[in-house]
Design an enzyme around this catalytic site. Structure first.
Site, short mmCIF file in Angstrom:
data_model
loop_
_atom_site.label_atom_id
_atom_site.label_comp_id
_atom_site.label_asym_id
_atom_site.label_seq_id
_atom_site.Cartn_x
_atom_site.Cartn_y
_atom_site.Cartn_z
CB CYS A 67 -16.68 73.34 59.99
SG CYS A 67 -16.63 75.14 59.93
CD1 TRP A 100 -9.48 73.20 60.29
CD2 TRP A 100 -10.69 71.33 59.99
NE1 TRP A 100 -10.74 73.41 60.82
CE2 TRP A 100 -11.50 72.28 60.64
CE3 TRP A 100 -11.24 70.08 59.70
CZ2 TRP A 100 -12.81 72.02 61.01
CZ3 TRP A 100 -12.55 69.82 60.06
CH2 TRP A 100 -13.32 70.79 60.70
CB VAL A 133 -12.52 74.73 56.90
CG1 VAL A 133 -11.27 74.01 56.52
CG2 VAL A 133 -13.13 74.16 58.18
CD GLU A 148 -16.60 85.49 57.52
OE1 GLU A 148 -15.73 85.46 58.41
OE2 GLU A 148 -17.74 85.00 57.68
CB SER A 149 -18.59 80.83 56.00
OG SER A 149 -19.02 81.48 57.17
CE1 TYR A 196 -17.49 76.59 67.60
CE2 TYR A 196 -19.46 77.43 66.53
CZ TYR A 196 -18.42 76.52 66.59
OH TYR A 196 -18.31 75.54 65.64
N1 LIG Z 1 -15.36 83.37 60.29
C1 LIG Z 1 -15.02 82.11 59.82
C2 LIG Z 1 -14.94 81.09 60.95
C3 LIG Z 1 -14.56 79.73 60.48
C4 LIG Z 1 -14.12 78.84 61.64
O1 LIG Z 1 -13.99 79.28 62.78
N2 LIG Z 1 -13.89 77.55 61.35
C5 LIG Z 1 -13.41 76.63 62.36
C6 LIG Z 1 -14.04 75.27 62.21
S1 LIG Z 1 -15.70 75.23 62.75
C7 LIG Z 1 -11.92 76.40 62.17
O2 LIG Z 1 -11.49 76.11 61.08
N3 LIG Z 1 -11.14 76.53 63.25
C8 LIG Z 1 -9.73 76.22 63.23
C9 LIG Z 1 -8.97 77.18 64.11
O3 LIG Z 1 -9.55 78.13 64.64
O4 LIG Z 1 -7.77 76.98 64.24
C10 LIG Z 1 -16.06 81.76 58.79
O5 LIG Z 1 -17.25 81.91 59.06
O6 LIG Z 1 -15.68 81.32 57.71
#
Ligand SMILES: N[C@@H](CCC(=O)N[C@@H](CS)C(=O)NCC(=O)O)C(=O)O
Length: 328
Positions: A67, A100, A133, A148-149, A196
């Site tokens: 990720c 995950w 994550v 939020e990263s 994306y």
């Molecule tokens: N805004 C979030 C986005 C995080 C995100 O989209 N992570 C993805 C992995 S790349 C995820 O966990 N997706 C699982 C889902 O949407 O169910 C951040 O930047 O922390």
């Protein structure tokens, strides 16, 4: 008796397209024009605060190695030298469950969770949002601090300097904040989320717009990087790390799987050296798990790659080559 091919093709197309649309709607919410709309993150507490004071080994980062958003947090944790103060737990995607999962016994086993959605539910009973994550977890109150990263990396940059091996490293200095924020805005829309927006587009128009915006931004960034080492000059900042985690995945995954295929990053004179420069910073290469990136994107985004075949290339030996950017 075999079906006439035209009937077979029409039937297969109808069924396949309907299934594709249904799965895409689930995986990648879109607007009426088929453009991907990323849901907002829902947990946005900060450290230090009255609920969450700064402390070593109290908070835990949950990450997936494929990720890009989680990768930002891993890099800041490494550069600041927070490996002891902020332990991590690695999760992997489960293609069949669509979420995950914790694949190793972890410090959080006592909570009885095996998947990220179960884990989010522990923090907020009945949680219906995305179980994403990275996640910053408080092991004392067993709840989520932040998912939020963009905010987690600011927290890691500021809140744990008493325990950091490199407290002097400030990746978000006050005097550069307006410039960093400006880059972040542009890079998030066109590049980080831009790839994306290409890959998850559900119409030709949505894809074309995203792809044009992505390469326009990359072309501009490449020009900027011709005369300066990093985006804000000679100092590495959070905006470079945010850009890097998309660039390191670009030729490996986004170029093919997300149809970001006008150019490779390795075709850009300045961007390619810039990626090598950041990759070669102490500790950064160890946070880049190319096999996990390939496995997570090609192996788990079923609607985009139903056969699940994982490509062998590209050859990334070049990442270790001299970057020649120190003199800029
Ligand atoms: N805004 C979030 C986005 C995080 C995100 O989209 N992570 C993805 C992995 S790349 C995820 O966990 N997706 C699982 C889902 O949407 O169910 C951040 O930047 O922390």
């Amino acid at each position: 008796m075999a079906l006439p091919p035209s009937l077979l093709i029409r039937t297969a197309k109808t069924i396949w397209t309907t299934l594709w649309r249904t799965m895409m709607a689930q995986m990648a919410p879109s607007d009426k024009g088929g453009a991907y709309q990323r849901p907002d993150s829902e947990f946005c507490d900060r450290i230090p605060s009255s609920t969450f004071p700064s402390d070593a080994q109290r908070y835990r980062l949950i990450v997936g190695m494929g990720c890009p958003w989680a990768h930002r947090t891993l890099i800041v944790r490494t550069l600041k030298g927070l490996d002891r103060a902020i332990p991590i737990t690695i999760v992997s995607p489960s293609g069949n469950e669509g979420c995950w999962v914790f694949d190793q016994p972890s410090a959080m086993d006592s909570l009885g969770c095996r998947t990220m959605p179960q884990f989010y539910d522990k923090a907020q009973s009945g949680y219906q949002g995305r179980a994403t994550v990275p996640l910053l977890w408080d092991t004392q109150t067993n709840t989520i601090v932040n998912n939020e990263s963009a905010e987690i990396i600011e927290i890691l940059n500021n809140a744990f300097n008493d325990w950091a091996t490199h407290p002097e490293m400030n990746l978000y200095p006050t005097e550069l904040q307006p410039e960093i924020d400006q880059w972040n805005k542009r890079i998030y829309h066109n590049v980080n989320n831009g790839v994306y927006r290409c890959g998850f587009a559900q119409t030709q128009t949505a894809y074309t717009t995203a792809c044009n915006e992505l390469f326009e931004a990359l072309d501009d960034i490449d020009t900027t990087l011709a005369s300066q080492r990093y985006l804000c000059g000679s100092q590495l900042t959070l905006t470079d790390i945010r850009l890097f985690t998309t660039l390191i995945r670009f030729d490996v995954a986004y170029y093919g799987l997300f149809k970001c295929n006008r150019r490779r990053i390795s075709d850009y004179e300045n961007l390619s050296g810039y990626v090598r420069d950041i990759y070669q910073l102490p500790g950064v290469a160890a946070t880049c798990d190319v096999d996990a990136i390939k496995r997570d994107y090609f192996g788990n985004l079923f609607p985009l790659n139903p056969g699940g075949i994982i490509p062998l290339g590209p050859d990334l030996a070049n990442l270790q080559a001299p970057h020649g950017r120190a003199s800029l």
